[in-house]
Design a protein around this motif. Structure first.
Motif, short mmCIF file in Angstrom:
data_model
loop_
_atom_site.label_atom_id
_atom_site.label_comp_id
_atom_site.label_asym_id
_atom_site.label_seq_id
_atom_site.Cartn_x
_atom_site.Cartn_y
_atom_site.Cartn_z
N SER A 178 16.07 41.71 20.37
CA SER A 178 16.84 40.47 20.37
C SER A 178 17.36 40.10 21.75
CB SER A 178 18.02 40.58 19.40
OG SER A 178 18.86 41.66 19.78
N LEU A 179 17.40 41.08 22.68
CA LEU A 179 17.93 40.83 24.02
C LEU A 179 16.82 40.72 25.06
CD1 LEU A 179 20.95 43.30 23.95
CD2 LEU A 179 21.03 40.81 23.68
N ASN A 180 15.63 41.19 24.74
CA ASN A 180 14.52 41.12 25.69
C ASN A 180 14.07 39.66 25.82
OD1 ASN A 180 12.29 41.59 27.29
ND2 ASN A 180 10.99 42.27 25.59
N VAL A 181 14.11 39.14 27.05
CA VAL A 181 13.79 37.73 27.26
C VAL A 181 12.30 37.50 27.53
CG1 VAL A 181 16.09 37.23 28.15
CG2 VAL A 181 14.28 37.87 29.74
N LEU A 206 17.90 42.04 34.58
CA LEU A 206 17.66 43.47 34.77
C LEU A 206 16.33 43.79 34.11
CD1 LEU A 206 18.77 46.31 35.62
CD2 LEU A 206 19.67 46.47 33.28
N TYR A 207 15.38 44.29 34.91
CA TYR A 207 14.04 44.56 34.41
C TYR A 207 13.87 46.05 34.11
CZ TYR A 207 12.41 39.88 35.64
OH TYR A 207 12.22 38.52 35.69
N ALA A 208 13.01 46.33 33.13
CA ALA A 208 12.63 47.71 32.81
C ALA A 208 11.11 47.76 32.65
CB ALA A 208 13.31 48.16 31.52
N SER A 223 2.49 40.75 30.99
CA SER A 223 3.82 41.35 31.02
C SER A 223 3.89 42.65 30.24
CB SER A 223 4.85 40.35 30.45
OG SER A 223 4.58 40.10 29.08
N SER A 224 2.74 43.21 29.87
CA SER A 224 2.73 44.43 29.08
C SER A 224 3.50 45.53 29.80
CB SER A 224 1.29 44.88 28.83
OG SER A 224 1.27 46.09 28.11
N GLY A 225 4.43 46.13 29.08
CA GLY A 225 5.22 47.21 29.66
C GLY A 225 6.39 46.73 30.48
N ILE A 226 6.67 45.43 30.50
CA ILE A 226 7.80 44.89 31.27
C ILE A 226 8.78 44.23 30.31
CG2 ILE A 226 8.53 43.34 33.11
CD1 ILE A 226 5.74 43.47 34.24
N GLU A 227 10.03 44.60 30.42
CA GLU A 227 11.10 43.97 29.64
C GLU A 227 12.17 43.46 30.61
OE1 GLU A 227 12.25 46.54 26.01
OE2 GLU A 227 11.50 47.94 27.53
N ALA A 228 13.03 42.57 30.12
CA ALA A 228 14.13 42.07 30.94
C ALA A 228 15.26 41.61 30.04
CB ALA A 228 13.67 40.91 31.83
N VAL A 229 16.49 41.86 30.48
CA VAL A 229 17.67 41.32 29.80
C VAL A 229 18.45 40.49 30.79
CG1 VAL A 229 17.89 43.12 28.05
CG2 VAL A 229 19.00 43.43 30.26
N TYR A 230 19.05 39.43 30.27
CA TYR A 230 19.84 38.53 31.13
C TYR A 230 21.19 39.17 31.43
CZ TYR A 230 22.73 34.57 32.51
OH TYR A 230 23.59 33.73 33.18
N GLY A 263 20.65 47.10 26.39
CA GLY A 263 20.86 45.83 27.06
C GLY A 263 22.12 45.11 26.61
N GLN A 264 22.95 45.75 25.78
CA GLN A 264 24.18 45.12 25.30
C GLN A 264 25.28 45.24 26.36
OE1 GLN A 264 24.33 47.68 21.84
NE2 GLN A 264 23.95 45.95 20.47
N LEU A 265 25.97 44.14 26.62
CA LEU A 265 27.04 44.14 27.61
C LEU A 265 28.27 44.84 27.06
CD1 LEU A 265 28.02 43.10 30.40
CD2 LEU A 265 28.87 41.06 29.21
#
Length: 879
Positions: A724-727, A712-714, A734-741, A786-788
């Protein structure tokens, strides 16, 4: 060289021949392992495809972990109908049933399947006991297939295939079906192995009590009959052979003697379930007992006193259960035994009281004795400390004093099953004399739930009816039982849903129906288009309000309803082929419509006033990688069209983003953001590591996106997810882009954000949740860090491009999560508890829409089905 090659060739042929001939040619029934609890034998002439379209296939979806409908691809790939011999329900290793499909197939079937479903550069087969097991890859899942002579085995369980091969080859025990006349349209109930199935449903704590519970029985053949086309009531009947083994006390209790029912006069009307059994009490005490009480020691030492008590008791006894009251964490139950000499029993109890071996408390007795408990309730009773009372011709024991007293009170007030008309009707359908009877009530599932494993599927079975009975009658030779299972829906039961109407569309819908007012009434209309080019607006009762068509152009997506002329009158717009069509509330084409573009349209239509000049714009993408913003004359406004790196295939979005009105869209792995004048916003396009699915979602100044890599991208100016969850590592690219699995499988559709209350990890949360779904059928709720917080799995792939959504489908003020499987099955879970809601239609469907269309307080479910657009009213369980 030639001399060496020729013998080698003969040796190879001989080896292959002997290897093939080493597999015996046996009937398919020899491939049923000893521990398989059920085998469904389809009707005469059934094929794989006809069974997948049958009414019981949704039930298999519910009670197994298999993606049953995946097999439709096997049938279509084979390019011929595959005759089906049997469906084995196998107790897999994951505490769920697995299906093993046994078909009658030509040898070339496997070659066609392997050609189509083998995965390149992978191990696609392995050998097991001289049989090749093939791996067929389908939509992130694997089917295993093997063939022995004409017998084709297919399953998602490799262990199930292997056990079937072992049984067929005789290297492990097979089910003893030799005494059964296997005929189409029946079900084999492998009774000795039902404990394996029950073990799957039961919490680990109670599994030892189930092991070998049905020892003393042999496999049985069931026939099923639908009692009515208007209800889901079903009757199963058959004959259960008894083996010569010493039976367990449970088997002996329902197979010892036939007699009339009498204890129904003592069973309270509010019982969750009860079982009536017959087993003569032991006339001699046990030789020893673990941790005997004072009373136990006395009875073991004075066998005459024990026998005096035992002789007052009859064989008929009952166990009665009640829904959880709070006294016991796992529900409550009591035992009732018919008494032949109540006066003698009362005298014995008075004597025990005088000897200070039991206590008299407010009209009941308090007893500490496993020996007396088993005398009344048989070995099925595990009480040690309990209350006892004698009322009429029955003795009652329970852990709770109030339950014992309730039996006497309900008997005196005639609040027992004997006086309940529904039970009287059930009783009238039974033989005058039976050996055993089991009956469930409305509260059966709440009672049994604490005993069940967390991921059990019993509710999928019990939710279809409100009463279930099982009766048994011993034959004259006492070597078999005639038995019958019956399901009932009481006359006063309101169905959880009811069909409202069907509208024959003649073709598939192009997108989800939309609700809007186009006629100026208090109620909104249902507007949708079909791929054949027809557009309809229906009233709440399913009648046509408006009809139009797009000729030979195939519509794309859902219609858009918009006040195009700013006259407080909505019009209907839709993209089709290379045009944008528009109609007024009478179905007449709008002036200057349809708008024609030079290329085929690739994205559903979006309508918005992007430059805020008071005039709307029609926004669509075309196959030449252009995105258009058209004015009221069908011409691009200044700065448009814009060009992208790849085709835009999902609906663009117009939203406030970072303080400005923006047009946002995905093209493959690119995120685009344009201002009203067509200029790309600063820093865009941004590229991620995988292709993007669905449409952009704006949340807290971030663009959220589902991606094919399972992340899931933001995209935004500040951090959204926890570090801790941003991969993704922050780099210039990738500036300004985050992702969680989220998943190892692709995320599908468009994510959505909901402020929700749910329980996870023994805590209750109320926060914003991001809802998404993966291609393999898993549902996820993550908080904005990003926590399940929540996950469930449909057990089969998700419908392509479907976006899960939140609703309160049964009006219980709780959020429900709605998802759709690839083959059209609707899945709904209550978000707070995670429990699945089964009280919804099981028809294969597409484009489900849930709304209260007639304003009566109940929601309707509308969806495309084989019959057309179908509408049901959902009442829930407590209408």
């Amino acid at each position: 060289m030639t001399r060496l090659k020729l013998p080698g060739l003969f040796l190879l042929i001989f080896t292959l021949f002997t290897a093939c001939s080493s597999i015996p040619d046996r009937p398919w029934s020899d491939a049923i392992p000893e521990n398989a609890p059920f085998v469904i034998i389809p009707a005469e002439g059934a094929t794989l495809n006809s069974v997948l379209a049958s009414s019981y296939t949704p039930f298999l979806d519910d009670v197994t972990s298999s993606a049953v409908q995946l097999l439709s691809r096997v049938d279509s790939t084979a390019s011929q109908s595959i005759p089906l011999q049997a469906i084995m329900l196998y107790t897999g290793s994951n505490d769920q049933l697995e299906t093993v499909w046994m078909a009658d197939a030509e040898p070339n079937i496997l070659r066609k399947l392997t050609d189509h479903f083998y995965q390149r550069f992978s191990q696609n087969e392995y050998f097991f006991q001289d049989v090749t097991i093939h791996k067929l890859r389908m939509q992130d899942r694997t089917l295993f297939a093997a063939q022995m002579h004409e017998h084709l085995l297919i399953s998602e369980s490799s262990l199930g295939i292997e056990d079937a091969i072992r049984a067929y080859l005789g290297s492990s025990p097979r089910a003893d079906l030799s005494d059964l006349s296997l005929a189409p349209g029946n079900i084999v109930m492998n009774t000795p192995s039902l404990d394996e199935w029950l073990r799957q449903l039961t919490s680990v704590t109670y599994r030892p009590q189930i092991k070998n519970a049905l020892k003393g029985t042999k496999p049985s053949l069931l026939s099923a009959n639908r009692k009515s086309d208007k209800t889901q009531e079903v009757a199963f009947s058959g004959t259960l052979p008894l083996s010569k083994e010493i039976p367990t006390d449970l088997v002996a209790s329902f197979s010892s003697i036939n007699a009339p029912i009498s204890l129904d006069r003592y069973i309270s009307s509010n019982a969750a379930a009860f079982v009536l059994l017959r087993l003569s009490p032991r006339m001699a005490p046990p030789t020893s007992i673990n941790n005997p009480t004072k009373l136990d020691s006395t009875l073991l030492a004075d066998q005459y006193q024990y026998t005096e008590i035992a002789q007052t008791l009859d064989p008929e006894f009952a166990m009665v259960t009640y829904a959880q009251s709070g006294f016991l964490s796992t529900g409550e139950h009591l035992f009732i035994r018919k008494v032949s000499e109540p006066a003698t029993l009362r005298q014995q109890l008075r004597q025990l009281t005088q000897d200070d071996l039991i206590q008299r408390k407010d009209g009941t007795y308090f007893v500490q004795s496993p020996t007396i408990a088993k005398l009344v309730g048989s070995s099925l009773c595990s009480f040690r400390d309990f209350y006892l009372d004698v009322t009429g011709n029955a003795v009652i024991i329970s852990k709770r004093k109030g339950l014992v007293e309730m039996v006497s009170s309900d008997r005196n007030r005639r609040r027992t099953m004997y006086y309940e008309q529904h039970f009287r009707d059930i009783k009238n359908d039974l033989s005058d004399q039976i050996s055993g009877l089991f009956v469930t009530g409305e509260d059966f599932y709440p009672f049994i739930k604490p005993f069940l494993a967390p991921d059990n599927y019993l509710d999928a079975i019990t939710s279809k009816f409100n009463t279930f009975t099982a009766s048994a009658t011993l034959n004259d030779n006492k070597d078999e039982l005639a038995f019958e299972f019956q399901t009932y829906q009481a006359e006063d039961r309101s169905a959880p849903y009811r069909e409202k109407w069907i509208f024959p569309t003649g073709a598939e819908l192009s997108g989800k129906p939309v609700m809007a007012d186009i006629g100026g009434s208090d109620q909104e209309e249902i507007i949708f288009a079909t791929k054949s080019g027809n557009l309809y607006a229906l009233a709440a009762d399913g009648t046509v309000v408006l009809q139009a068509n797009t000729g030979s152009d195939e519509p794309l997506g859902s219609p858009v309803i918009y006040d195009w002329y700013s006259t407080n009158q909505n019009v209907i717009l839709i993209a089709a082929g290379d045009k944008i069509y528009g109609w007024n509330d009478n179905g007449q084409p709008l002036p200057k419509f349809p708008f024609r573009l030079n290329e085929k349209i690739t994205s559903p239509l979006q309508v918005d006033d992007i430059d805020r000049n008071g005039l709307p714009n029609a926004i669509v993408a075309t196959s030449d990688r252009n995105l258009h913003a058209l004015n009221g004359r069908g011409k691009n406004i200044g700065g448009w069209p814009v060009t992208t790196n790849a085709k835009i295939r999902t609906q663009p979005v117009v939203e406030e983003y970072r303080g400005d009105r923006s047009v946002l869209a995905f093209s493959e792995n690119a995120v685009h953001s344009w201002s009203a004048d067509g200029n790309q916003r600063n820093g865009f396009p941004k590229f991620v590591n995988a292709s993007l699915n669905g449409s952009p979602l704006i949340h807290e100044n971030h663009i959220l996106a589902n991606a094919a890599d399972g992340y899931l991208y933001a995209v935004g100016p500040k951090k959204l997810f926890a570090d801790s969850l941003n991969v993704l590592e922050t780099t210039s690219e990738s500036s300004g882009i985050e992702a969680v699995y989220a998943s190892s499988s692709a995320l599908m559709g468009t994510p959505s954000v909901h402020n929700m209350r749910l329980r996870a990890n023994e805590q209750t949360y109320r926060e914003d949740m991001i809802l998404t779904i993966s291609n393999n059928g898993s549902i996820f709720l993550l908080n904005t860090k990003g926590q399940l917080r929540f996950t469930q799995n449909m057990g089969q792939p998700a419908a392509s491009s479907f976006s899960p959504f939140i609703t309160d489908i049964n009006n219980d003020n709780l959020d429900d999560i709605v998802a759709l499987a690839n083959f059209g099955r609707l899945y709904i879970w209550e978000a707070y508890s995670g429990e699945r809601i089964y009280s919804v239609p099981t028809s294969a469907m597409a484009y489900p829409k849930i709304a209260d269309i007639d304003g009566d307080g109940y929601k309707e479910l509308m969806a495309q089905t084989r019959e057309g657009l179908r509408c049901w009213t959902i009442f829930g369980e407590d209408k």
